[in-house]
Scaffold this active site. Sequence first.
Site, short mmCIF file in Angstrom:
data_model
loop_
_atom_site.label_atom_id
_atom_site.label_comp_id
_atom_site.label_asym_id
_atom_site.label_seq_id
_atom_site.Cartn_x
_atom_site.Cartn_y
_atom_site.Cartn_z
N GLU A 71 9.90 56.35 8.20
CA GLU A 71 9.60 55.02 7.66
C GLU A 71 9.46 55.12 6.15
O GLU A 71 8.96 56.11 5.62
CB GLU A 71 8.29 54.53 8.28
CG GLU A 71 7.81 53.17 7.79
CD GLU A 71 6.41 52.85 8.29
OE1 GLU A 71 6.14 51.67 8.54
OE2 GLU A 71 5.58 53.78 8.41
N LYS A 78 10.57 46.33 12.71
CA LYS A 78 9.24 46.63 13.24
C LYS A 78 8.59 45.35 13.74
O LYS A 78 8.52 44.34 13.03
CB LYS A 78 8.40 47.27 12.14
CG LYS A 78 7.02 47.73 12.59
CD LYS A 78 6.30 48.41 11.43
CE LYS A 78 4.94 48.92 11.82
NZ LYS A 78 4.23 49.56 10.68
N CYS A 88 5.89 53.83 13.37
CA CYS A 88 4.56 54.16 12.90
C CYS A 88 3.44 53.51 13.72
O CYS A 88 3.16 53.93 14.83
CB CYS A 88 4.44 53.78 11.42
SG CYS A 88 3.01 54.52 10.59
#
Length: 535
Positions: free
Chosen positions: A292, A354, A405
């Site tokens: 990321e 995301k 994440c």
Amino acid sequence: MSAPITPLDEPDQLAPQPSSTSRGRRPARALVRPAAAALSGLLLYASFPPRPLWWLAPFAFTVLGLALYGRRAWAGLGLGYLAGLGYLLPLLVWTGVEVGPGPWLGLAAVEALFIAAAGAGIAYVSRLPLAPLWAAGVWIAVEAARARAPFGGFPWGKVAFGQPEGVFLPLAAVGGTPLLGFAVVLCGFGLADAVRHWAALRQLLDRRVLTAAVLAVMPVVAGFAALPLVDNSAEDGTATVALIQGNVPRMGLDFASQRRAVLDYHVRETLKLAADIKAGRAEQPDLVLWPENSSDIDPYLNADAYDEIDRAAKAIKAPISVGAVVTPENGTGSPLNQQILWDPVRGPVDTYNKRQLQPFGEYMPYRSFFRIFSSDVDLVRKDFVPGHKPADFEMAGTRVGPVTCYEAAFDWAVRDQVKAGAQIISVPSNNATFDRSEMTYQQLAMSRVRAVEHSRAVMVPVTTGVSAVIRPDGSIARKTKMFTAAALVAEVPKRSSQTPATRLGTLPEWLLVAVAAGGLGWAATRTVRSRRSRP
């Protein structure tokens, strides 16, 4: 002559007077339960990585169960809050590494309210038959609530995430993180009940002692019974995967000001790996995973960034999953935290946005309200927008499911990618903001649990460490050091079968919430009947 009669309206003259020693003991005794509650939280924290002390967690709940037994709900609320602070203050200290203690203390104080609610519920059901069962259900019900609210929830610190190894871990493949956490909590509360009954009766063969002991042992037996579900076999062959950890020039919040350097570092490590492959020092990967924020420069808007990524892909001769910040509408729209599938021939061919964004990090809820307390809210200059659907990347014949994440903490985010067809899970992350704190180890533990939960190899490419290759059984095949530029190349199994946890989805969690509701309902019924029976 008879002795004078002491008047009855002077009771102090009739009653035995407490000694100064007994009066001194009362405050000390009053502190025993609060101290035990705080200790239980500290023990639970100590069970989490990087310490390999997963077995401390059941004992944390043993201490908590003894502290809460027989207390009223209000007392349980206070004791639970102390346990929550003992647990969450050290666990979440990384949230204040760069912005000071305010956010850390505020987050821990708010999240400890959930543990306080659990303490009240556990105390309320503590006198029921089979109390450990109901109490463990209450804990998991509160974890379910904490994972959903406020601001989309904060499941960080679920009991299951402290169990990346050990006897309970295989249960993740049966019922996911809720069942894994339930087993740990039930074991601890069962042990507490057994100890309490034995201390009162001094008889190991008493029915109540034996029942509590069975409840404590059952989760351990269930963990061994679930071992056949833990499988490292390559159902669909194998893939050779390369993880690139480029590192950053400086740790801390200002890593974002070094965006070009961070991109260059990841390109550099990819080119170094390509040179090693050409020289025969490394194996040719089928696919490459960047972390990321490896390109916070939008390659769609910046031709130079586009060319650098394209050069790396062509040199390594494999598709790359690139973590980028993308701003649609020619730079005027809201930013997206995006994984871009970059083909060495065709360039960018697919994306994943995301979906579970981090509040106060990627967007600022109620900005004007929180600005009253701190101007740091304006560090988030522009709110990101979330994606809305899962997306598996087809990378050289391997289906890779990105889980970016913070999303790794959410059951649904990982499960969606596996159900969409992922044969391998990738958890690209950026932890440069959190210095050398325990955050990266806590997140790595989550990924290890997810590997067992869904029986998938999990790749964890991060900017600064620890990057790791995780086998489907949760063990680590290879890993990097923190703040060290490196490339990991490993052959991993591709798998397509689904575990019971994957297929059942949220059903185990809701069944455990029903257990909690049943125990609380039974306790409430007993309370009402008891009050009605009083003269």
